[in-house]
Design an enzyme around this catalytic site. Sequence first.
Site, PDB file in Angstrom:
ATOM      1  N   HIS A 193      10.461  62.503 -19.045  1.00 10.29           N
ATOM      2  CA  HIS A 193      11.759  61.827 -19.242  1.00 10.29           C
ATOM      3  C   HIS A 193      12.487  61.622 -17.917  1.00 10.29           C
ATOM      4  O   HIS A 193      13.280  60.693 -17.771  1.00 10.29           O
ATOM      5  CB  HIS A 193      12.639  62.603 -20.230  1.00 10.29           C
ATOM      6  CG  HIS A 193      13.394  63.753 -19.608  1.00 10.29           C
ATOM      7  ND1 HIS A 193      12.827  65.000 -19.425  1.00 10.29           N
ATOM      8  CD2 HIS A 193      14.657  63.853 -19.125  1.00 10.29           C
ATOM      9  CE1 HIS A 193      13.715  65.815 -18.866  1.00 10.29           C
ATOM     10  NE2 HIS A 193      14.846  65.145 -18.681  1.00 10.29           N
ATOM     11  N   LYS A 203      15.074  60.395 -22.130  1.00 10.01           N
ATOM     12  CA  LYS A 203      14.555  61.020 -23.351  1.00 10.01           C
ATOM     13  C   LYS A 203      14.355  60.027 -24.487  1.00 10.01           C
ATOM     14  O   LYS A 203      13.744  60.369 -25.499  1.00 10.01           O
ATOM     15  CB  LYS A 203      15.493  62.138 -23.803  1.00 10.01           C
ATOM     16  CG  LYS A 203      15.412  63.380 -22.917  1.00 10.01           C
ATOM     17  CD  LYS A 203      16.311  64.499 -23.432  1.00 10.01           C
ATOM     18  CE  LYS A 203      16.177  65.743 -22.574  1.00 10.01           C
ATOM     19  NZ  LYS A 203      17.045  66.856 -23.045  1.00 10.01           N
ATOM     20  N   HIS A 238      21.932  61.528 -17.135  1.00 12.75           N
ATOM     21  CA  HIS A 238      20.873  62.398 -16.625  1.00 12.75           C
ATOM     22  C   HIS A 238      19.672  62.501 -17.563  1.00 12.75           C
ATOM     23  O   HIS A 238      18.531  62.627 -17.113  1.00 12.75           O
ATOM     24  CB  HIS A 238      21.422  63.790 -16.291  1.00 12.75           C
ATOM     25  CG  HIS A 238      21.896  64.567 -17.473  1.00 12.75           C
ATOM     26  ND1 HIS A 238      23.108  64.322 -18.081  1.00 12.75           N
ATOM     27  CD2 HIS A 238      21.314  65.593 -18.172  1.00 12.75           C
ATOM     28  CE1 HIS A 238      23.266  65.164 -19.081  1.00 12.75           C
ATOM     29  NE2 HIS A 238      22.194  65.946 -19.160  1.00 12.75           N
ATOM     30  N   ASP A 239      19.886  62.421 -18.859  1.00 20.29           N
ATOM     31  CA  ASP A 239      18.770  62.560 -19.809  1.00 20.29           C
ATOM     32  C   ASP A 239      18.472  61.269 -20.555  1.00 20.29           C
ATOM     33  O   ASP A 239      17.866  61.303 -21.628  1.00 20.29           O
ATOM     34  CB  ASP A 239      19.072  63.672 -20.824  1.00 20.29           C
ATOM     35  CG  ASP A 239      18.739  65.059 -20.275  1.00 20.29           C
ATOM     36  OD1 ASP A 239      17.937  65.139 -19.327  1.00 20.29           O
ATOM     37  OD2 ASP A 239      19.286  66.049 -20.803  1.00 20.29           O
ATOM     38  N   ASP A 257      23.951  70.902 -15.787  1.00 22.80           N
ATOM     39  CA  ASP A 257      23.139  70.691 -16.979  1.00 22.80           C
ATOM     40  C   ASP A 257      22.653  72.020 -17.547  1.00 22.80           C
ATOM     41  O   ASP A 257      22.770  72.281 -18.755  1.00 22.80           O
ATOM     42  CB  ASP A 257      21.954  69.800 -16.628  1.00 22.80           C
ATOM     43  CG  ASP A 257      21.107  69.436 -17.836  1.00 22.80           C
ATOM     44  OD1 ASP A 257      21.681  69.291 -18.938  1.00 22.80           O
ATOM     45  OD2 ASP A 257      19.883  69.290 -17.677  1.00 22.80           O
ATOM     46  N   HIS A 273      17.302  65.725 -11.267  1.00 17.79           N
ATOM     47  CA  HIS A 273      18.120  66.875 -11.663  1.00 17.79           C
ATOM     48  C   HIS A 273      17.281  68.047 -12.163  1.00 17.79           C
ATOM     49  O   HIS A 273      17.824  69.125 -12.445  1.00 17.79           O
ATOM     50  CB  HIS A 273      19.168  66.468 -12.712  1.00 17.79           C
ATOM     51  CG  HIS A 273      18.635  66.210 -14.082  1.00 17.79           C
ATOM     52  ND1 HIS A 273      17.873  65.103 -14.392  1.00 17.79           N
ATOM     53  CD2 HIS A 273      18.737  66.921 -15.243  1.00 17.79           C
ATOM     54  CE1 HIS A 273      17.546  65.121 -15.676  1.00 17.79           C
ATOM     55  NE2 HIS A 273      18.055  66.214 -16.216  1.00 17.79           N
ATOM     56  N   HIS A 274      15.956  67.862 -12.260  1.00 18.51           N
ATOM     57  CA  HIS A 274      15.076  68.989 -12.592  1.00 18.51           C
ATOM     58  C   HIS A 274      14.309  69.484 -11.358  1.00 18.51           C
ATOM     59  O   HIS A 274      13.441  70.355 -11.482  1.00 18.51           O
ATOM     60  CB  HIS A 274      14.084  68.595 -13.688  1.00 18.51           C
ATOM     61  CG  HIS A 274      14.718  68.506 -15.044  1.00 18.51           C
ATOM     62  ND1 HIS A 274      15.231  69.600 -15.702  1.00 18.51           N
ATOM     63  CD2 HIS A 274      14.927  67.435 -15.870  1.00 18.51           C
ATOM     64  CE1 HIS A 274      15.720  69.222 -16.871  1.00 18.51           C
ATOM     65  NE2 HIS A 274      15.552  67.908 -16.995  1.00 18.51           N
TER      66      HIS A 274
END
Length: 536
Positions: A419, A394, A390-391, A479, A450-451
Amino acid sequence: MNHEQGSEEDWIIEDDKDDKSQQQLDTSFESHPWRLLIVDDEEDIHAVTRLALNNIVFKGRPLEILSAHSASEAFDILSKENDINLILLDVVMETDDAGLRLVKRIREELKNQLVRIVLRTGQPGQAPEKSVIVDYDINDYKTKTELTTQRLFTTVIASLRAYEGLLSIERSRIGLTRILKASANLYELKSLKEFASGVLNQIGAILDVGADGVLCLSRNAIGSSGGSLQTSIIAATGTYSDYSGLDKLPPDCEWTAIVEKAFTEKKSQFQHPADVLFIHTRQGHEFAILVTPPWPLGQIQRDLLELFCDRIAAAFDNRYLNEQLQKAQEASVVALTDLAESRDTDTGGHVQRVCKLTNAIANELKQRNNFETDLTPQFMEMVGIASILHDVGKVATPDAVLLKAGGHDKSERIIMEYHALAGETVLARAATMVDGVSYLTYGSQIAGSHHEHFDGQGYPRQLKGEDIPLSARIVAVVDVFDALLHRRPYKEPWSLADTIAYIQARRGTQFDPLVVDALLHYIQTEKPDWVADGEH
């Protein structure tokens, strides 16, 4: 009847003398008599035929004779008895063509194509031989006057042999059909244990008995340095179920020696009551399958099982290669995640917890029958591993922004939010290199969405409700939940109570209500030890 008489037709039973021990093995499960039905309206014909065929034995099996005195009575018998091998059928009975009509009913109504039919007539002019042979599915056509004792004997034996040949073909067809169906099923099985259990169940079906069975795997096959045989039992059925999962063959079992012999000699062993099928795959794996059917296996069954073994080998290699490919994909996903996490030491363990909790919520949603269309077996298998990506975007975030201890200003926030798109773009590009749906497919969805917020106020695209992929809606909750519970460069960990209150307050706005409900129910009922109060 005297079977010792010399005759030009003695060849008809000479195969009884060639290898009686082999025939006994192959047909011992068919020890019941051959069954012959006499259909004639003259009682004298029944008596004479019984006398002529008295004491006939063909391939170790006697002859059982049944009688019917009309076509209708014969049809009733054949409707109930499906194992009659031969019919001696009079043409003229209730009507001039009663026998011919019965032939059509047998083939068309009863769908019995195996039983051999010999027409007998005392009035050949009533039904000319040529037209009868062409128009009706019969085995032979005789006038009653030409059927002497010897010729009747010859006709019966030849017809039984024809029946046996057709039966063998039919059994092979049925067996091959079962093998094809069984093989297709085996390709769908996942774990080695499921595969092994499936093999034993399918072999029981091919044998047409509920045979007890054991499937063993040799650990000497690949990379062996010699020494004693190392064999484990992967699956067992029936009376052998207790042996499933053993690391080695039980020394006190009567079949252990024959299984070891199969592995040592690398070939199947047929030693009723224990038969062992040996399987060697192209990838170098070796299996032995023990079955204990209630009768010795016939040659057709052996041949079918050997053929099935070839399919098992191919299915196992296919499963093995697929598992290796899946492991390679998982390793690649973990490597990408490790790369992203290596720049942020304060998030250690975050992705592992996200993976566990994502799987837990997906299972909870499935138990609640939510999102049935989305929660496919493929989704359930992949979403947890995919969530750790998911990240991954970054890696494109500068250290000054990523590791900043305080809050971000507007420009830094724009950089930080990028990101999501960065991760989605990289993973989507990689996903196109794999046919079908993969971890990368779900990873791309999760990284990019997911954000997003359920009410449309998130980023990067302001998606709303179910326009946001379910995988991302799950990880959005997970998250935030895990981030609040644990330390970050910009915050101290929260308590579990405060974290739950925060999630509940945003149910229906930031988060999908059903996903929130699933998370809270899972935490309250399961109380997993890896979900606890924050690190104080």
